[in-house]
Design an enzyme around this catalytic site. Structure first.
Site, mmCIF file in Angstrom:
data_model
loop_
_atom_site.group_PDB
_atom_site.id
_atom_site.type_symbol
_atom_site.label_atom_id
_atom_site.label_comp_id
_atom_site.label_asym_id
_atom_site.label_seq_id
_atom_site.Cartn_x
_atom_site.Cartn_y
_atom_site.Cartn_z
ATOM 1 C CG PHE A 123 -1.963 0.939 1.395
ATOM 2 C CD1 PHE A 123 -3.176 0.743 0.738
ATOM 3 C CD2 PHE A 123 -1.827 2.045 2.216
ATOM 4 C CE1 PHE A 123 -4.230 1.641 0.903
ATOM 5 C CE2 PHE A 123 -2.872 2.954 2.380
ATOM 6 C CZ PHE A 123 -4.071 2.748 1.715
ATOM 7 N N PRO A 128 8.375 10.397 1.659
ATOM 8 C CG PRO A 128 10.454 10.190 0.607
ATOM 9 C CD PRO A 128 8.987 10.006 0.370
ATOM 10 C CB SER A 132 0.476 13.264 9.830
ATOM 11 O OG SER A 132 1.002 12.450 10.859
ATOM 12 C CB ILE A 157 5.991 0.614 1.187
ATOM 13 C CG1 ILE A 157 5.963 2.113 0.798
ATOM 14 C CG2 ILE A 157 4.829 -0.155 0.570
ATOM 15 C CD1 ILE A 157 4.786 2.907 1.355
ATOM 16 N NE ARG A 267 13.333 -13.578 38.997
ATOM 17 C CZ ARG A 267 14.618 -13.904 39.005
ATOM 18 N NH1 ARG A 267 15.009 -15.056 38.501
ATOM 19 N NH2 ARG A 267 15.513 -13.085 39.531
ATOM 20 N N GLY A 338 11.986 -8.131 35.077
ATOM 21 C CA GLY A 338 13.243 -7.559 35.557
ATOM 22 C C GLY A 338 14.297 -7.664 34.471
ATOM 23 C CD GLU A 362 -2.567 0.492 8.866
ATOM 24 O OE1 GLU A 362 -3.792 0.614 8.899
ATOM 25 O OE2 GLU A 362 -1.966 -0.537 8.525
HETATM 26 N N1 COS Z 1 -13.324 7.947 4.599
HETATM 27 C C1 COS Z 1 -13.741 8.389 3.397
HETATM 28 N N2 COS Z 1 -13.451 9.640 2.940
HETATM 29 C C2 COS Z 1 -12.692 10.420 3.723
HETATM 30 C C3 COS Z 1 -12.223 10.010 4.988
HETATM 31 C C4 COS Z 1 -12.580 8.707 5.416
HETATM 32 N N3 COS Z 1 -12.165 8.258 6.595
HETATM 33 N N4 COS Z 1 -11.488 11.004 5.528
HETATM 34 C C5 COS Z 1 -11.507 12.010 4.650
HETATM 35 N N5 COS Z 1 -12.217 11.655 3.568
HETATM 36 C C6 COS Z 1 -12.529 12.477 2.402
HETATM 37 C C7 COS Z 1 -13.276 13.713 2.846
HETATM 38 O O1 COS Z 1 -14.665 13.457 2.912
HETATM 39 C C8 COS Z 1 -12.921 14.705 1.781
HETATM 40 O O2 COS Z 1 -13.729 14.455 0.642
HETATM 41 P P1 COS Z 1 -14.521 15.669 -0.105
HETATM 42 O O3 COS Z 1 -13.435 16.391 -0.823
HETATM 43 O O4 COS Z 1 -15.450 14.965 -1.037
HETATM 44 O O5 COS Z 1 -15.180 16.453 0.960
HETATM 45 C C9 COS Z 1 -11.492 14.331 1.411
HETATM 46 O O6 COS Z 1 -11.326 12.955 1.794
HETATM 47 C C10 COS Z 1 -10.479 15.178 2.112
HETATM 48 O O7 COS Z 1 -10.695 15.032 3.513
HETATM 49 P P2 COS Z 1 -10.010 16.007 4.589
HETATM 50 O O8 COS Z 1 -10.235 17.428 4.185
HETATM 51 O O9 COS Z 1 -10.429 15.556 5.930
HETATM 52 O O10 COS Z 1 -8.479 15.708 4.331
HETATM 53 P P3 COS Z 1 -7.230 16.188 5.115
HETATM 54 O O11 COS Z 1 -6.150 16.456 4.151
HETATM 55 O O12 COS Z 1 -7.628 17.265 6.080
HETATM 56 O O13 COS Z 1 -6.772 14.879 5.886
HETATM 57 C C11 COS Z 1 -6.283 13.539 7.818
HETATM 58 C C12 COS Z 1 -7.186 14.550 7.079
HETATM 59 C C13 COS Z 1 -5.154 14.189 8.567
HETATM 60 C C14 COS Z 1 -7.251 12.876 8.738
HETATM 61 C C15 COS Z 1 -5.691 12.480 6.870
HETATM 62 O O14 COS Z 1 -4.735 13.059 6.033
HETATM 63 C C16 COS Z 1 -5.078 11.345 7.651
HETATM 64 O O15 COS Z 1 -5.756 10.400 8.095
HETATM 65 N N6 COS Z 1 -3.726 11.381 7.824
HETATM 66 C C17 COS Z 1 -3.031 10.254 8.368
HETATM 67 C C18 COS Z 1 -2.570 9.425 7.253
HETATM 68 C C19 COS Z 1 -2.080 8.127 7.728
HETATM 69 O O16 COS Z 1 -2.744 7.412 8.472
HETATM 70 N N7 COS Z 1 -0.880 7.780 7.270
HETATM 71 C C20 COS Z 1 -0.292 6.566 7.639
HETATM 72 C C21 COS Z 1 -0.322 5.649 6.498
HETATM 73 S S1 COS Z 1 0.413 4.169 7.006
HETATM 74 S S2 COS Z 1 -0.224 3.053 5.533
#
Ligand code: COS
Length: 383
Positions: A123, A128, A132, A157, A267, A338, A362
């Site tokens: 996925f 880089p 978040s 990844i 123990r 310990g 995630e």
């Molecule tokens: N499910 C479905 N759609 C979603 C959603 C969800 N959980 N969260 C956001 N969206 C959609 C929103 O509805 C919005 O759509 P519209 O444009 O149609 O309104 C769009 O995505 C953008 O959403 P938002 O404005 O909330 O986006 P942001 O850029 O503010 O992102 C966070 C919000 C920070 C919550 C998001 O970037 C996030 O979860 N970051 C963490 C990423 C992460 O977990 N990374 C680790 C990956 S390890 S594989």
């Protein structure tokens, strides 16, 4: 919420535990030292059904419910989080994205291979410079006739060097999260390179990679969903992924509890069992409460998913609580042991090293708090 497991759910949990106790637990320390699990475990796990737990039977999976899935993830987390990560990313983040958003051809092409463990998926979201802030990713996909040409870089990844196919999120327009599109990219495509990330604190048995895409050409039939739908696909899959991480963390807490009880009752110090000391019992009691509380949060998510209800905020709560609980429990398990807990002859130190990333990937604990805060207040802290 009914907490009684069906006979089938119970049977799968027992089967999974028995399998992992024989096939994974005796080897996990060596795999950790080797920085790779023995890849023969993949086929064995596929036989049990781990890679197709929630993939429908018509695509070669078990077609199980989500509660069965989280039971499996808990057992994997208790045995070895490296294995849980391999399954969660291939069956979960990758497989569920294809199942939820793929065309019939894409499902036929990839899901049977994922369910049978003959192919692994990865996925490719994180980069880089965008962790978040995933909505601002910078990898690009340029349309060229009936093809797309992808350029960019992905980081951290899971399965990256082992996967046969990568779900790559790349920008098709400059419109923030709305400009992101998802692509199914075979990892043997020209211009695709995966390099292993070395020196991780934990999860050493699983491959973690940096991906480089240099003019990687894919046909438009490799696009998953519509142009601009990629961020939604990623977020939808991550909502479920967070439940999977949380379930794995329940397994870590449970494992810490079991190993701490075993050590504390065997123990002797000051002429009595460690378990006879109130301060040791307090550490164990905290693990026991954390295991129950985290498990209930996870099962609530599974129940919501199985009933088709919204579960995003519940997933954030489960992931936040369970991941922090896993770090607490593993730290306390070392305390029960310990000095012996500081070496890998016992599982406590590996549980701690593996647990630590659960509060990061995630969606960090801070991101989960902001998602929960946004749901409670209606105010978006990300703008
Ligand atoms: N499910 C479905 N759609 C979603 C959603 C969800 N959980 N969260 C956001 N969206 C959609 C929103 O509805 C919005 O759509 P519209 O444009 O149609 O309104 C769009 O995505 C953008 O959403 P938002 O404005 O909330 O986006 P942001 O850029 O503010 O992102 C966070 C919000 C920070 C919550 C998001 O970037 C996030 O979860 N970051 C963490 C990423 C992460 O977990 N990374 C680790 C990956 S390890 S594989």
């Amino acid at each position: 919420m009914d907490l009684t497991l069906t006979d089938e759910q119970q049977a799968f949990r027992d089967l999974a535990r028995d399998f992992l106790d024989h096939e994974a637990v005796p080897h996990r320390t060596q795999w950790d030292r080797d920085e790779s699990v023995d890849l023969e475990i993949i086929a064995k796990m596929a036989e049990i059904g781990f890679f197709g737990l929630t993939i429908p039977e018509e695509y070669g999976g078990l077609g199980g419910d989500y509660l069965t899935y989280v039971l499996g993830m808990e057992e994997l987390g208790r045995a070895d989080s490296a294995l849980r990560g391999i399954v969660s990313v291939s069956n979960g983040l990758f497989g569920k994205s294809v199942l939820g958003f793929g065309t019939e051809e894409q499902k036929q092409e990839w899901l049977p291979r994922i369910a049978s463990g003959t192919s692994l998926g990865c996925f490719g979201l994180t980069e880089p410079d965008t962790g978040s802030d995933a909505g601002n990713l910078t990898s690009r996909a340029r349309r060229d006739g009936d093809d797309y040409v992808l350029n960019g870089q992905k980081l951290f990844i899971t399965n990256g060097t082992w996967a046969d196919v990568a779900l790559v999120f790349a920008r098709t327009s400059d419109d923030g999260p709305r400009g992101v599109t998802a692509f199914l990219v075979p990892t043997d495509a020209a211009g695709f390179e995966a390099r292993e990330v070395k020196g991780k604190l934990g999860l050493r048995g699983q491959a973690t990679a940096e991906l480089f895409l240099s003019d990687v050409r894919v046909p438009s039939s490799a696009r998953l969903g519509e142009e601009g739908q990629g961020f939604k696909i990623a977020m939808t899959s991550l909502d479920k992924g967070r439940v999977s991480v949380a379930a794995g963390c329940v397994g870590i807490v449970q494992g810490c509890l079991e190993t701490s009880v075993s050590y504390a009752t065997s123990r002797t110090q000051f002429g009595k069992q460690l378990a006879g000391f109130q301060l040791v019992q307090a550490l164990i009691a905290d693990m026991s409460v954390d295991a129950d509380a985290a498990r209930l949060l996870v099962w609530r998510c599974a129940d919501l998913i199985d009933r088709g209800e919204p579960f995003g905020t519940a997933a954030s709560k489960a992931k936040l609580f369970a991941s922090e609980a896993a770090v607490r429990a593993a730290n306390n398990a070392i305390q029960v042991y310990g000095g012996a807990g500081y070496v890998d002859e016992h599982p406590a130190e590996k549980y701690l090293r593996d647990a630590r990333v659960m509060t990061l990937y995630e969606g960090t604990s801070q991101i989960q708090k902001l998602l929960i805060g946004r749901a409670e207040t209606g105010v978006n802290a990300f703008v």
